[in-house]
Design a protein around this motif. Sequence first.
Motif, PDB file in Angstrom:
ATOM      1  N   LEU A  34      -7.397  10.670   0.826  1.00  0.00           N
ATOM      2  CA  LEU A  34      -6.115  10.842   0.113  1.00  0.00           C
ATOM      3  C   LEU A  34      -6.297  11.657  -1.162  1.00  0.00           C
ATOM      4  CD1 LEU A  34      -4.042   7.523   0.101  1.00  0.00           C
ATOM      5  CD2 LEU A  34      -3.524   9.645   1.261  1.00  0.00           C
TER       6      LEU A  34
ATOM      7  N   GLU B 166       2.762   2.498  -2.264  1.00  0.00           N
ATOM      8  CA  GLU B 166       2.648   3.245  -3.519  1.00  0.00           C
ATOM      9  C   GLU B 166       1.339   4.031  -3.580  1.00  0.00           C
ATOM     10  OE1 GLU B 166       5.215   0.897  -6.833  1.00  0.00           O
ATOM     11  OE2 GLU B 166       3.441  -0.104  -6.104  1.00  0.00           O
ATOM     12  N   GLN B 167       0.305   3.529  -2.909  1.00  0.00           N
ATOM     13  CA  GLN B 167      -0.982   4.231  -2.925  1.00  0.00           C
ATOM     14  C   GLN B 167      -0.849   5.632  -2.331  1.00  0.00           C
ATOM     15  OE1 GLN B 167      -3.790   3.317  -4.375  1.00  0.00           O
ATOM     16  NE2 GLN B 167      -2.889   1.397  -5.067  1.00  0.00           N
ATOM     17  N   ILE B 168       0.027   5.760  -1.333  1.00  0.00           N
ATOM     18  CA  ILE B 168       0.238   7.061  -0.695  1.00  0.00           C
ATOM     19  C   ILE B 168       0.832   8.040  -1.707  1.00  0.00           C
ATOM     20  CG2 ILE B 168       1.762   8.202   1.006  1.00  0.00           C
ATOM     21  CD1 ILE B 168       1.053   5.573   2.698  1.00  0.00           C
ATOM     22  N   TYR B 169       1.694   7.503  -2.567  1.00  0.00           N
ATOM     23  CA  TYR B 169       2.326   8.346  -3.583  1.00  0.00           C
ATOM     24  C   TYR B 169       1.406   8.578  -4.785  1.00  0.00           C
ATOM     25  CZ  TYR B 169       6.622   8.442  -1.008  1.00  0.00           C
ATOM     26  OH  TYR B 169       7.559   8.694  -0.037  1.00  0.00           O
ATOM     27  N   LEU B 170       0.214   7.997  -4.757  1.00  0.00           N
ATOM     28  CA  LEU B 170      -0.746   8.244  -5.834  1.00  0.00           C
ATOM     29  C   LEU B 170      -1.750   9.321  -5.437  1.00  0.00           C
ATOM     30  CD1 LEU B 170      -1.388   4.589  -7.038  1.00  0.00           C
ATOM     31  CD2 LEU B 170      -0.175   6.395  -8.238  1.00  0.00           C
ATOM     32  N   SER B 171      -1.562   9.891  -4.259  1.00  0.00           N
ATOM     33  CA  SER B 171      -2.433  10.979  -3.825  1.00  0.00           C
ATOM     34  C   SER B 171      -1.931  12.289  -4.442  1.00  0.00           C
ATOM     35  CB  SER B 171      -2.385  11.083  -2.298  1.00  0.00           C
ATOM     36  OG  SER B 171      -2.926  12.318  -1.893  1.00  0.00           O
ATOM     37  N   PRO B 172      -2.867  13.171  -4.836  1.00  0.00           N
ATOM     38  CA  PRO B 172      -2.417  14.474  -5.345  1.00  0.00           C
ATOM     39  C   PRO B 172      -1.794  15.343  -4.251  1.00  0.00           C
ATOM     40  CG  PRO B 172      -4.821  14.360  -5.294  1.00  0.00           C
ATOM     41  CD  PRO B 172      -4.323  13.001  -4.927  1.00  0.00           C
ATOM     42  N   ALA B 173      -2.034  14.974  -3.007  1.00  0.00           N
ATOM     43  CA  ALA B 173      -1.447  15.747  -1.898  1.00  0.00           C
ATOM     44  C   ALA B 173       0.050  15.476  -1.833  1.00  0.00           C
ATOM     45  CB  ALA B 173      -2.098  15.321  -0.590  1.00  0.00           C
ATOM     46  N   PRO B 174       0.841  16.482  -1.418  1.00  0.00           N
ATOM     47  CA  PRO B 174       2.283  16.232  -1.295  1.00  0.00           C
ATOM     48  C   PRO B 174       2.523  15.102  -0.282  1.00  0.00           C
ATOM     49  CG  PRO B 174       1.773  18.555  -0.976  1.00  0.00           C
ATOM     50  CD  PRO B 174       0.464  17.839  -1.006  1.00  0.00           C
ATOM     51  N   PRO B 175       3.381  14.127  -0.616  1.00  0.00           N
ATOM     52  CA  PRO B 175       3.640  13.036   0.327  1.00  0.00           C
ATOM     53  C   PRO B 175       4.057  13.557   1.704  1.00  0.00           C
ATOM     54  CG  PRO B 175       4.645  12.547  -1.775  1.00  0.00           C
ATOM     55  CD  PRO B 175       4.115  13.938  -1.866  1.00  0.00           C
TER      56      PRO B 175
ATOM     57  N   THR C  23       0.807  -1.225   0.000  1.00  0.00           N
ATOM     58  CA  THR C  23       0.000   0.000   0.000  1.00  0.00           C
ATOM     59  C   THR C  23       0.841   1.277   0.000  1.00  0.00           C
ATOM     60  OG1 THR C  23      -0.195  -0.402   2.368  1.00  0.00           O
ATOM     61  CG2 THR C  23      -2.129  -0.890   1.036  1.00  0.00           C
TER      62      THR C  23
ATOM     63  N   TYR D 240      -8.473  14.103  -1.415  1.00  0.00           N
ATOM     64  CA  TYR D 240      -9.113  15.354  -0.990  1.00  0.00           C
ATOM     65  C   TYR D 240     -10.635  15.287  -1.051  1.00  0.00           C
ATOM     66  CZ  TYR D 240      -4.640  17.907  -1.137  1.00  0.00           C
ATOM     67  OH  TYR D 240      -3.372  18.360  -0.905  1.00  0.00           O
TER      68      TYR D 240
END
Lengths: 277, 317
Positions: free
Chosen positions: B105, A103-112, A101, B107
Amino acid sequence: MIKVCPCLPVLARGYRTGQLLVGEIRRRVLLAWSYRASWLTSLVLFYVGFLALIFFFDQIAGGYGNTDQIMTAIGYLTWFCASGIIVGISDAIVEEARNGTLEQIYLSPAPPALIFFGWSLAELLLSGLGTAVMGTALIFTLQLGIPLKASLLPLFLLTLVGVYGFAYLLGGLALIFKQVGDLPGFIANILIFLTGAIVPVEGFPHPFRLVAYALPTTQGISLMRAVLLEGKDWPQLLAEGGLPGLLINSAIYLALGLLAFAWCERIAKERGSLGHY
Amino acid sequence: MSAIEIHKASKIYSGGIEAVKDLSFTVRRGQIFGLLGPNWAGKTTTVKMICGLVTPTQGQIRVNGFSISRERGQVLRSLGVVLEGARNIYWRLSARENLRYFGALKYQYGPRLEERIDFLLAHFDLLKRQDDLVQEFSRGMQQKVALAAALVADPEILLLDEPTLGLDVETSRLLREQIRGLAKEQGKTILLTTHQLPLAQELCDRIAIINHGELVALDSVDRLLRIFPEERVDIEVRGRLDAHLREALLDSPAVSVDFDGENSLVTLPSGDQETLVHLIGILHEGGVELLRFNRRIPTLEEVFMRLVGQGESRRER
């Protein structure tokens, strides 16, 4: 025409960011809840460990009084909270990678970085809760009369800023080398001896004292003891140079940790190893 | 504006492994685009480069007109991604909690997010088990949760890496229908990687075939099927043909004879009427029982095998 306040987009962005952080904390707390049995077990172990330590010192030193116990409790509880954060962040990264999971965090538009800040808040909440529970249990068991002061909280939080930097430094390593295994735990355990958590660093030989002061939590523990046991206030800590020292130490660790983490992120993306375990 | 544009993208991993070489293609809006290739062809690396999980060594990638290297946030706002494997979601959280988290995640929050989650849980037939931990779900249900999580922010573009891998036939069929519905009814652009070629033939509007990181073919399914235009005729006959009869048949050009352990299959080019009549005559005279007569258009699988095979031969040379 309806006039829209220019602050609205900023407020909306702030609210959205807040929701993201709440979501992150909620998830971490829910996952931690699913491991509540092991969390409680470790809490009991550390509690018993502290009692054993006090008993050991009492036997060796002969009459380990209330002041000595408070001094050790401050160091032990600060170390307990700090080690929870240090191990927590690396473990979370390794576990996310193992579960697939990360990589899923890095698929968010929010800055990691924002998402990891949410992790940090959750980690603070969980470690802080553990520390509070254990601290309360110790106070009642040992009848410790800790004169809690409001000025302790900023010192404690300032200490944790440096701890976070250190945790992110190790977390960055975990991003690249997923098999860091017990290294963060090993380092966290060593810190109990090197940072004066149990025995004040003032008693260390000179070269060791210098190394100890460079580590995270050492200066924070020392200042909190000065406030609680010697009754010093902030102006005194400022004048004696202890507070600026803690500020510089925490700032350096935070900057180093975040830079190292960003660098490790870049390397992991270049190697394509974010999702590897 | 295309949904996805890849221009001369390459990826060289440490150790000099070239996973993707000079790859260029575009995916138009509303299309289902298939990225096909054998194992280690570079499909997953390409998907991960599109969504920014892997940094390309060179080349440009744009999604919805935004560059993944410079405008990561805008790119990821319009993307939903299901990566290969069953571990895209949190097994220790319920289906609803997973969707809540993935919504946050992206938004998404508040009543609108809850409405969207209700819609997705109903759409993927997960409502009854929404509060059960995902670790108690079958592989197919887990994949549905992963797909729902990718759709939680209603993205315009979906990247699906081997979406039906490891699923049973029925679940795979259901998921195929859902993917088709997402493109045809909801207008989503879908890029999917697979090495299940019948799936690609059934779903995709356009296909890129890659091998060893290089583009081997890029076209619509219909046109790919016409790359090797010679259609074939199969004549299936009962039993094994004796050596004399086989020789007589194989005297004609471009004829092949195979035996599957029970029946024999005589294959020839479909345009050659003269040979066809000649072969039927031989079989008739030989007293062989004719079982089936069939004109066969090459499948995507055959086209794929030939294209990849050609590439391998060139590589060996």
